[in-house]
Scaffold this motif. Structure first.
Motif, short mmCIF file in Angstrom:
data_model
loop_
_atom_site.label_atom_id
_atom_site.label_comp_id
_atom_site.label_asym_id
_atom_site.label_seq_id
_atom_site.Cartn_x
_atom_site.Cartn_y
_atom_site.Cartn_z
N GLU A 140 -40.35 -29.50 -1.96
CA GLU A 140 -41.73 -30.22 -2.10
C GLU A 140 -41.76 -31.31 -2.94
N ASP A 141 -41.05 -31.33 -4.00
CA ASP A 141 -41.12 -32.16 -5.12
C ASP A 141 -40.25 -33.49 -4.87
N LEU A 142 -39.14 -32.98 -4.27
CA LEU A 142 -38.29 -34.05 -3.84
C LEU A 142 -38.77 -34.87 -2.72
N VAL A 143 -39.49 -34.48 -1.49
CA VAL A 143 -39.95 -35.17 -0.59
C VAL A 143 -41.17 -36.21 -1.35
N LYS A 144 -41.74 -35.77 -2.26
CA LYS A 144 -42.42 -36.71 -3.03
C LYS A 144 -41.95 -37.94 -3.82
N SER A 145 -40.42 -37.72 -4.00
CA SER A 145 -39.99 -38.76 -4.77
C SER A 145 -39.37 -39.73 -4.16
N THR A 146 -38.93 -40.98 -5.20
CA THR A 146 -38.16 -42.02 -4.38
C THR A 146 -36.75 -41.71 -4.44
N LEU A 147 -36.08 -41.95 -3.46
CA LEU A 147 -34.46 -41.31 -3.64
C LEU A 147 -33.74 -42.62 -3.59
N TYR A 148 -32.82 -42.51 -4.24
CA TYR A 148 -31.70 -43.47 -4.54
C TYR A 148 -30.09 -43.04 -4.24
N ASN A 149 -29.37 -44.03 -3.91
CA ASN A 149 -28.01 -43.52 -3.67
C ASN A 149 -27.36 -43.70 -4.95
N CYS A 150 -27.39 -42.49 -5.69
CA CYS A 150 -26.56 -42.70 -6.85
C CYS A 150 -25.65 -41.12 -6.74
#
Length: 274
Positions: A140-150
């Motif tokens: 749930e918290d991951l869905v709310k987060s901005t994702l980056y390709n790292c």
């Protein structure tokens, strides 16, 4: 075949003591090779691992209160998930924000993995998909987060990392009571830092908790870790100077290293030993 010695924890862990490992090893020469080393706040197990590798005949107790073992045991599944994510974002620019259909596909792959295995190591996953030093503990918290390709490009490995350790999962006070009367004990004390990010720890720590830990120091050999954000050393110096209570850090050796959180934030890690 020589045993692998880890100078950093095999999986991401906020607050691991990799920058102190050389100094820790050097200081261990002044402590007994057959001693009992009790890592009261085991965290990633790096201090316990290092003590055991340095003194193979010592008894080293690793208090795995945060269940780092579960994350280590899940490494094959974590590597499998990361391989799938690498394929999904193989054409995506490195360190750039993941958006649109690609983001949706990444999240779907993670959810499918969690449904299949009933577990995802979100702390490890965070280091591959979130901005530096940011962590989440659930989907749930991951869905709310901005994702980056790292994303990490190599597999995680932890072979032999916990070998030889006596592993427990106890309140540190209970563990301390078990060993406090031994004349061979050396306590490794790395509690969650006061006034620093503690999202990956099980329990929230306040000043009272921090002060309670100091009772462990009196009359024992120890390694104690803190940071300049906690002001705990200054507090103990004040107590020692202004009251009849003894400063537990009196005559301890102090080493410092600077730690960067990101490009505009840093603090000083501190190791004291006596």
């Amino acid at each position: 075949m020589s045993k692998k010695v880890y100078n950093t924890a095999p999986l991401p862990f906020m607050g691991q003591k990799r920058k102190f490992i050389k100094s820790f090893k050097d200081a261990l020469h002044n402590y007994p090779p057959d001693g009992i080393y009790v890592d009261l706040f085991g965290g990633s197990g790096l201090l316990a691992h290092t003590a055991k590798q340095h003194y193979p005949n010592a008894t080293v107790v690793y208090n795995d209160f945060d269940n780092y073992r579960k994350r280590i045991n899940a490494i094959p599944e974590t590597n499998n998930l990361l391989e799938k994510l690498r394929m999904l974002i193989s054409e995506w620019p490195k360190d750039k924000r993941i958006t649109g259909v690609t983001r949706e596909n990444v999240l779907k792959a993670i959810k499918r993995h969690e449904d299949q295995y009933n577990y995802v190591d979100y702390i490890t996953l965070s280091s591959s998909l979130l901005f530096s030093m940011k962590y989440v503990l659930n989907y749930e918290d991951l869905v709310k987060s901005t994702l980056y390709n790292c994303i990490r490009m190599s597999d995680y490995k932890a072979e032999g990392y916990l070998n030889g350790l006596d592993i427990v999962s106890l309140d540190y006070k209970v563990l301390f009571e078990q060993y406090k009367d031994s004349d061979k004990v050396v306590f490794l004390i790395d509690p969650p830092y006061l006034q620093t990010t503690s999202v990956t720890y099980k329990n929230y720590w306040n000043l009272t908790d921090y002060l309670d830990v100091l009772s462990v120091l009196e009359g024992h050999r120890y390694f104690y870790f803190t940071s300049n954000k906690s002001s705990i050393i200054e507090l103990c110096e004040w107590v020692g100077n202004r009251t009849l209570t003894t400063n537990p850090f009196a005559h301890a050796t102090k080493l410092e290293v600077n730690t960067s959180v990101n490009y505009n934030s840093s603090y000083t890690d501190i190791m004291l030993f006596k």
